[in-house]
Enzyme design. Structure first.
Site, PDB file in Angstrom:
ATOM      1  N   ASN A 264      14.144   1.284  -0.380  1.00 60.45           N
ATOM      2  CA  ASN A 264      12.851   0.798  -0.868  1.00 60.45           C
ATOM      3  C   ASN A 264      12.768  -0.724  -0.973  1.00 60.45           C
ATOM      4  O   ASN A 264      11.832  -1.243  -1.574  1.00 60.45           O
ATOM      5  CB  ASN A 264      12.529   1.420  -2.229  1.00 60.45           C
ATOM      6  CG  ASN A 264      12.553   2.939  -2.185  1.00 60.45           C
ATOM      7  OD1 ASN A 264      13.474   3.548  -2.694  1.00 60.45           O
ATOM      8  ND2 ASN A 264      11.581   3.536  -1.544  1.00 60.45           N
TER       9      ASN A 264
ATOM     10  N   MET B  56       9.822  -5.221  -2.203  1.00 59.90           N
ATOM     11  CA  MET B  56      10.097  -3.929  -2.796  1.00 59.90           C
ATOM     12  C   MET B  56       8.911  -3.003  -2.616  1.00 59.90           C
ATOM     13  O   MET B  56       7.781  -3.374  -2.903  1.00 59.90           O
ATOM     14  CB  MET B  56      10.395  -4.101  -4.277  1.00 59.90           C
ATOM     15  CG  MET B  56      10.727  -2.819  -4.956  1.00 59.90           C
ATOM     16  SD  MET B  56      11.674  -3.161  -6.424  1.00 59.90           S
ATOM     17  CE  MET B  56      12.744  -1.753  -6.415  1.00 59.90           C
ATOM     18  N   CYS B  57       9.205  -1.816  -2.128  1.00 59.81           N
ATOM     19  CA  CYS B  57       8.171  -0.802  -1.942  1.00 59.81           C
ATOM     20  C   CYS B  57       8.128   0.039  -3.214  1.00 59.81           C
ATOM     21  O   CYS B  57       9.025   0.821  -3.484  1.00 59.81           O
ATOM     22  CB  CYS B  57       8.527   0.055  -0.728  1.00 59.81           C
ATOM     23  SG  CYS B  57       7.222   1.173  -0.274  1.00 59.81           S
ATOM     24  N   LEU B  58       7.113  -0.188  -4.010  1.00 57.43           N
ATOM     25  CA  LEU B  58       6.974   0.487  -5.290  1.00 57.43           C
ATOM     26  C   LEU B  58       5.518   0.915  -5.397  1.00 57.43           C
ATOM     27  O   LEU B  58       4.634   0.069  -5.388  1.00 57.43           O
ATOM     28  CB  LEU B  58       7.343  -0.510  -6.394  1.00 57.43           C
ATOM     29  CG  LEU B  58       7.636  -0.023  -7.789  1.00 57.43           C
ATOM     30  CD1 LEU B  58       8.831   0.925  -7.798  1.00 57.43           C
ATOM     31  CD2 LEU B  58       7.945  -1.205  -8.701  1.00 57.43           C
TER      32      LEU B  58
ATOM     33  N   ASP C 119       9.229   7.180   0.426  1.00 56.14           N
ATOM     34  CA  ASP C 119       8.333   6.026   0.413  1.00 56.14           C
ATOM     35  C   ASP C 119       9.141   4.781   0.794  1.00 56.14           C
ATOM     36  O   ASP C 119       9.087   3.771   0.124  1.00 56.14           O
ATOM     37  CB  ASP C 119       7.720   5.880  -0.993  1.00 56.14           C
ATOM     38  CG  ASP C 119       6.577   4.870  -1.011  1.00 56.14           C
ATOM     39  OD1 ASP C 119       6.019   4.574   0.061  1.00 56.14           O
ATOM     40  OD2 ASP C 119       6.263   4.375  -2.107  1.00 56.14           O
TER      41      ASP C 119
END
Length: 157
Positions: free
Chosen positions: A82, A91-93, A125
């Site tokens: 992520n 950051m993939c949040l 994700d």
């Protein structure tokens, strides 16, 4: 230009977080004159492949905060599905996406979610699909590489 209300809210959240920092984190302003850039030192959570590491993150608050989400990026390289594997460390949040962000969300929740992702990455994700595939398909190899990177880049012993 940032509104006085936004700066007041940011100052209040910063005050709360510095008074009672989240577990395993130190938070400070990058520059005392700018409440929109925060430096976070996050300890790798126990019993995760990041244990023992100290990760530097940069939290940037847009001038439209809280109506636009903050941007959280890893300044320390990390092997994680992520977090982008480039010099940006994006950051993939989920909650940081503009379509999912809600003004009542707080920075503390963002930091806690980021730390939780170190314990349990979200391979569904992912920003780094090859790392996500390895995480799903060969957890041992993923953990070995994540531990090596933590030693190499995050000052782990």
């Amino acid at each position: 230009m940032a509104t006085a209300g936004a700066n007041k809210r940011i100052a209040k959240e910063l005050n709360e977080i510095t008074r009672e920092p989240p577990s395993g984190m130190k938070v400070r302003l990058v520059d005392e004159s700018n409440v929109h850039k925060w430096e976070i030192i996050m300890d790798g959570p126990a019993s995760s492949p990041y244990e023992g590491g100290h990760f530097k993150l940069l939290l940037t608050l847009p001038i439209e905060y809280p109506f636009k989400p903050p941007i959280l990026s890893f300044q320390t390289k990390i092997y994680h599905p992520n977090v982008s594997n480039d010099d940006k460390g994006s950051m993939c949040l989920g909650m940081l996406r503009s379509d999912e962000w809600k003004p009542p969300n707080k920075i503390l929740a963002v930091l806690n979610m980021a730390r939780n992702l170190l314990v349990e990455p979200n391979a569904e994700d992912a920003i780094e699909t090859s790392i996500a595939e390895q995480y799903r398909g060969d957890r041992k190899a993923f953990e070995k590489t994540a531990k090596e990177w933590t030693k190499k880049y995050a000052n782990a012993k």
